[in-house]
Design a protein around this motif. Structure first.
Motif, mmCIF file in Angstrom:
data_model
loop_
_atom_site.group_PDB
_atom_site.id
_atom_site.type_symbol
_atom_site.label_atom_id
_atom_site.label_comp_id
_atom_site.label_asym_id
_atom_site.label_seq_id
_atom_site.Cartn_x
_atom_site.Cartn_y
_atom_site.Cartn_z
ATOM 1 N N GLY A 104 0.845 -1.189 0.000
ATOM 2 C CA GLY A 104 0.000 0.000 0.000
ATOM 3 C C GLY A 104 0.876 1.232 0.000
ATOM 4 O O GLY A 104 2.106 1.134 0.001
ATOM 5 N N PRO A 105 0.287 2.405 0.026
ATOM 6 C CA PRO A 105 1.087 3.630 0.070
ATOM 7 C C PRO A 105 1.798 3.766 1.407
ATOM 8 O O PRO A 105 1.200 3.513 2.448
ATOM 9 C CB PRO A 105 0.055 4.746 -0.117
ATOM 10 C CG PRO A 105 -1.277 4.127 0.090
ATOM 11 C CD PRO A 105 -1.140 2.654 -0.014
ATOM 12 N N ARG A 106 3.073 4.144 1.387
ATOM 13 C CA ARG A 106 3.821 4.319 2.647
ATOM 14 C C ARG A 106 3.153 5.392 3.491
ATOM 15 O O ARG A 106 2.793 6.450 2.985
ATOM 16 C CB ARG A 106 5.271 4.737 2.370
ATOM 17 C CG ARG A 106 6.151 3.629 1.883
ATOM 18 C CD ARG A 106 6.384 2.514 2.865
ATOM 19 N NE ARG A 106 7.060 2.973 4.056
ATOM 20 C CZ ARG A 106 6.997 2.375 5.244
ATOM 21 N NH1 ARG A 106 6.261 1.299 5.404
ATOM 22 N NH2 ARG A 106 7.636 2.855 6.264
ATOM 23 N N PRO A 107 2.982 5.135 4.788
ATOM 24 C CA PRO A 107 2.326 6.133 5.643
ATOM 25 C C PRO A 107 3.239 7.332 5.891
ATOM 26 O O PRO A 107 4.421 7.179 6.168
ATOM 27 C CB PRO A 107 2.064 5.365 6.936
ATOM 28 C CG PRO A 107 3.101 4.295 6.965
ATOM 29 C CD PRO A 107 3.361 3.930 5.529
ATOM 30 N N CYS A 108 2.676 8.506 5.755
ATOM 31 C CA CYS A 108 3.458 9.723 5.945
ATOM 32 C C CYS A 108 3.207 10.318 7.326
ATOM 33 O O CYS A 108 2.360 9.841 8.083
ATOM 34 C CB CYS A 108 3.128 10.741 4.849
ATOM 35 S SG CYS A 108 1.412 11.289 4.824
ATOM 36 N N LEU A 109 3.944 11.369 7.615
ATOM 37 C CA LEU A 109 3.773 12.111 8.857
ATOM 38 C C LEU A 109 2.653 13.139 8.672
ATOM 39 O O LEU A 109 2.393 13.589 7.560
ATOM 40 C CB LEU A 109 5.069 12.833 9.220
ATOM 41 C CG LEU A 109 6.282 11.957 9.484
ATOM 42 C CD1 LEU A 109 7.546 12.793 9.515
ATOM 43 C CD2 LEU A 109 6.111 11.209 10.780
ATOM 44 N N GLU A 153 -1.756 6.236 -6.411
ATOM 45 C CA GLU A 153 -3.078 6.124 -7.036
ATOM 46 C C GLU A 153 -3.065 5.058 -8.126
ATOM 47 O O GLU A 153 -3.956 4.210 -8.203
ATOM 48 C CB GLU A 153 -3.488 7.479 -7.620
ATOM 49 C CG GLU A 153 -4.830 7.437 -8.340
ATOM 50 C CD GLU A 153 -5.161 8.750 -9.039
ATOM 51 O OE1 GLU A 153 -6.361 9.055 -9.155
ATOM 52 O OE2 GLU A 153 -4.227 9.467 -9.487
ATOM 53 N N LYS A 154 -2.041 5.094 -8.965
ATOM 54 C CA LYS A 154 -1.899 4.107 -10.045
ATOM 55 C C LYS A 154 -1.843 2.693 -9.475
ATOM 56 O O LYS A 154 -2.511 1.779 -9.964
ATOM 57 C CB LYS A 154 -0.630 4.414 -10.848
ATOM 58 C CG LYS A 154 -0.346 3.440 -11.961
ATOM 59 C CD LYS A 154 0.950 3.797 -12.676
ATOM 60 C CE LYS A 154 1.327 2.762 -13.693
ATOM 61 N NZ LYS A 154 2.626 3.029 -14.314
ATOM 62 N N MET A 155 -1.052 2.515 -8.413
ATOM 63 C CA MET A 155 -0.929 1.193 -7.796
ATOM 64 C C MET A 155 -2.279 0.713 -7.264
ATOM 65 O O MET A 155 -2.682 -0.422 -7.509
ATOM 66 C CB MET A 155 0.081 1.230 -6.656
ATOM 67 C CG MET A 155 0.147 -0.073 -5.849
ATOM 68 S SD MET A 155 1.153 0.048 -4.363
ATOM 69 C CE MET A 155 0.260 1.248 -3.392
ATOM 70 N N LEU A 156 -2.977 1.578 -6.545
ATOM 71 C CA LEU A 156 -4.243 1.174 -5.922
ATOM 72 C C LEU A 156 -5.312 0.842 -6.958
ATOM 73 O O LEU A 156 -6.123 -0.059 -6.739
ATOM 74 C CB LEU A 156 -4.740 2.268 -4.968
ATOM 75 C CG LEU A 156 -3.880 2.464 -3.720
ATOM 76 C CD1 LEU A 156 -4.326 3.700 -2.952
ATOM 77 C CD2 LEU A 156 -3.901 1.233 -2.830
ATOM 78 N N ARG A 162 -1.626 -10.633 -8.199
ATOM 79 C CA ARG A 162 -0.332 -10.742 -8.878
ATOM 80 C C ARG A 162 0.606 -9.622 -8.435
ATOM 81 O O ARG A 162 1.757 -9.862 -8.076
ATOM 82 C CB ARG A 162 -0.530 -10.705 -10.388
ATOM 83 C CG ARG A 162 0.750 -10.821 -11.180
ATOM 84 C CD ARG A 162 0.495 -10.607 -12.695
ATOM 85 N NE ARG A 162 1.722 -10.368 -13.399
ATOM 86 C CZ ARG A 162 2.376 -9.198 -13.444
ATOM 87 N NH1 ARG A 162 1.905 -8.153 -12.818
ATOM 88 N NH2 ARG A 162 3.503 -9.080 -14.125
ATOM 89 N N ASP A 163 0.117 -8.361 -8.476
ATOM 90 C CA ASP A 163 0.950 -7.225 -8.095
ATOM 91 C C ASP A 163 1.293 -7.257 -6.604
ATOM 92 O O ASP A 163 2.399 -6.888 -6.210
ATOM 93 C CB ASP A 163 0.258 -5.902 -8.437
ATOM 94 C CG ASP A 163 0.260 -5.624 -9.927
ATOM 95 O OD1 ASP A 163 1.108 -6.183 -10.648
ATOM 96 O OD2 ASP A 163 -0.598 -4.841 -10.382
ATOM 97 N N TYR A 164 0.347 -7.681 -5.788
ATOM 98 C CA TYR A 164 0.577 -7.796 -4.342
ATOM 99 C C TYR A 164 1.827 -8.647 -4.087
ATOM 100 O O TYR A 164 2.749 -8.236 -3.388
ATOM 101 C CB TYR A 164 -0.667 -8.411 -3.694
ATOM 102 C CG TYR A 164 -0.583 -8.678 -2.215
ATOM 103 C CD1 TYR A 164 -0.928 -7.696 -1.287
ATOM 104 C CD2 TYR A 164 -0.204 -9.928 -1.732
ATOM 105 C CE1 TYR A 164 -0.885 -7.948 0.071
ATOM 106 C CE2 TYR A 164 -0.160 -10.190 -0.376
ATOM 107 C CZ TYR A 164 -0.509 -9.198 0.525
ATOM 108 O OH TYR A 164 -0.464 -9.459 1.875
#
Length: 184
Positions: A104-109, A153-156, A162-164
């Motif tokens: 998933g997207p890396r969590p930010c601060l 966004e593209k990844m989600l 397969r991508d996972y």
């Protein structure tokens, strides 16, 4: 389905990796005196959660995004943890608890306003943050917030089984170098 995979892999990783986690914790204790690092991050739907990692920087280093931290802050053992991505292992606990996913997207601060705004515009914050993903294996980090949000966004939009597995495999085999750190 992905949540079930996350739970099973995180549980297996924590159980099977326990000896390694103990060894890294002991070495980290001698390295910094405080081997575990926790930090509040932006979670799914902007809900805060406490991310757990192995400490790679000296105690007392400013709590900023990695690309804003000085390379001088990273300890020699911390450098090893970052290069091997072993500093991420404790996040399996976050995955087990349902705060994160493996992918998933890396969590930010919460102080990364531009990235949060870009992710909000693209619906990225509706997803569970992850340990790895498309951006990480392509060396896109938080120093380029617009590109990162677009990549998330593209990844989600295309994330399937397969991508996972592909992103996990690429991360484990060393693709992507992790977050950039400012060189002195």
């Amino acid at each position: 389905m992905i949540r079930i995979l996350d739970f099973c892999f995180a549980l297996a990783g924590l159980v099977l990796g326990l000896p390694l986690l103990i060894v890294l914790t002991v070495i980290g204790y001698f390295d910094t005196g405080s081997p575990i690092f926790t930090q509040e991050r932006v979670g799914r739907n902007k809900k805060p959660f406490t991310l757990v990692k192995f400490r790679t920087m000296k105690k007392g280093t400013a709590s900023v995004a990695s690309h804003l931290a000085s390379a001088d802050s990273i300890t020699p053992f911390g450098n090893f943890l970052r290069k091997t991505k072993l500093d991420e292992l404790p996040q399996l606990w976050n995955v087990l608890k349902g705060e994160m996913s493996l992918v998933g997207p890396r969590p930010c601060l919460f102080n990364q306003d531009e990235l949060i705004q870009e992710r909000e515009k693209r619906g990225v914050l509706a997803a569970r943050p992850g340990i790895t993903g498309l951006a990480q294996v392509n060396e896109i980090d938080m120093s380029t917030p617009v590109l990162l949000a677009e990549t998330d966004e593209k990844m989600l939009k295309s994330l399937g089984g397969r991508d996972y597995f592909l992103y996990i495999l690429q991360t484990v085999t060393g693709k992507g170098s992790g977050d950039r750190v400012r060189r002195s």
